[in-house]
Motif scaffolding. Structure first.
Motif, PDB file in Angstrom:
ATOM      1  N   UNK A 222      68.911 107.525  68.388  1.00  0.00           N
ATOM      2  CA  UNK A 222      67.950 108.620  68.297  1.00  0.00           C
ATOM      3  C   UNK A 222      68.226 109.642  69.390  1.00  0.00           C
ATOM      4  N   UNK A 223      68.300 110.892  69.019  1.00  0.00           N
ATOM      5  CA  UNK A 223      68.393 111.986  69.976  1.00  0.00           C
ATOM      6  C   UNK A 223      67.070 112.731  69.916  1.00  0.00           C
TER       7      UNK A 223
ATOM      8  N   UNK B  68      61.586 113.438  61.551  1.00  0.00           N
ATOM      9  CA  UNK B  68      61.819 113.906  62.910  1.00  0.00           C
ATOM     10  C   UNK B  68      61.787 115.424  62.896  1.00  0.00           C
ATOM     11  N   UNK B  69      60.961 116.009  63.773  1.00  0.00           N
ATOM     12  CA  UNK B  69      60.870 117.463  63.851  1.00  0.00           C
ATOM     13  C   UNK B  69      61.119 117.897  65.276  1.00  0.00           C
ATOM     14  N   UNK B  70      61.952 118.891  65.444  1.00  0.00           N
ATOM     15  CA  UNK B  70      62.265 119.430  66.753  1.00  0.00           C
ATOM     16  C   UNK B  70      63.703 119.893  66.783  1.00  0.00           C
ATOM     17  N   UNK B  71      63.977 120.891  67.582  1.00  0.00           N
ATOM     18  CA  UNK B  71      65.328 121.446  67.684  1.00  0.00           C
ATOM     19  C   UNK B  71      66.219 120.427  68.390  1.00  0.00           C
ATOM     20  N   UNK B  72      67.300 120.033  67.719  1.00  0.00           N
ATOM     21  CA  UNK B  72      68.235 119.071  68.300  1.00  0.00           C
ATOM     22  C   UNK B  72      67.822 117.624  68.150  1.00  0.00           C
ATOM     23  N   UNK B  73      66.688 117.350  67.542  1.00  0.00           N
ATOM     24  CA  UNK B  73      66.232 115.974  67.343  1.00  0.00           C
ATOM     25  C   UNK B  73      66.893 115.428  66.087  1.00  0.00           C
ATOM     26  N   UNK B  74      67.513 114.270  66.184  1.00  0.00           N
ATOM     27  CA  UNK B  74      68.133 113.666  64.999  1.00  0.00           C
ATOM     28  C   UNK B  74      68.324 112.179  65.214  1.00  0.00           C
TER      29      UNK B  74
END
Length: 178
Positions: free
Chosen positions: A105-106, A89-95
């Motif tokens: 999933x966020x 998962x790549x992206x700011x705040x993605x987890x």
């Protein structure tokens, strides 16, 4: 002639196989799987392993020969070692986090996505940005991984989203101000 179909599927120690009509059942240390073959091919268990042979000299029997052998091989591999698909998962705040029988999933939406984990599948999250999907059924493991990736596919401008481990995302150049 199929080069894949000609090879018999070897049965490792601790794995038993049986053929009943068009159904091939394989039992091993991790569980039991079965597949129903098309009527143009037949399977038999002998001392070399499981052998798949085409029944008629038709075009469809030749086409299905290699496929059927690959499906039987996936059964044997699944009950001995299993299959694993890893996602990043790549992206700011993605987890991601596993909570009970759900994968939480966020992914930048206004709400969290709760993915119910199907039976026969084990999902672990080693890091908040890595997901590991494993199980004995190759088709089911791939389907679950594709469904998780489908919530937020990697986009070409910033590369944010869920991607398979090692997947190359072709990047595009954004707008340029003149």
């Amino acid at each position: 002639m199929s080069r894949i179909g000609k090879k018999p599927v070897a049965l490792p120690k601790g794995v038993t196989a049986s053929v009943e009509g068009q159904t091939v059942k394989v039992k091993g240390p991790k569980g039991e799987l079965s597949v129903k073959l098309v009527r143009e091919v037949s399977a038999k268990v002998d001392e070399h392993g499981i052998t798949v042979t085409p029944d008629k000299n038709q075009e469809r029997s030749a086409q299905m020969w290699g496929l059927s052998r690959s499906l039987v091989n996936n059964l044997v591999t699944g009950v001995t070692t299993g299959f694993t698909q890893r996602l990043e998962i790549q992206g700011v705040g993605y987890r991601a986090a596993v909570q009970g029988k759900n994968l939480n999933l966020q992914l930048g939406f206004s709400h969290d996505v709760a993915y119910p984990i199907p039976t026969g599948i084990t999902i672990t999250s080693e890091k908040p940005t890595q997901i590991s999907v494993s199980g004995i059924d190759k088709q089911l493991v791939g389907q679950v991984a594709a469904e998780i990736r489908g919530y937020r596919r990697p986009e070409p401008y910033k590369g944010k989203g869920v991607r398979y481990e090692g997947e190359y995302v072709r990047r595009k150049e954004g707008k340029t101000v003149a």
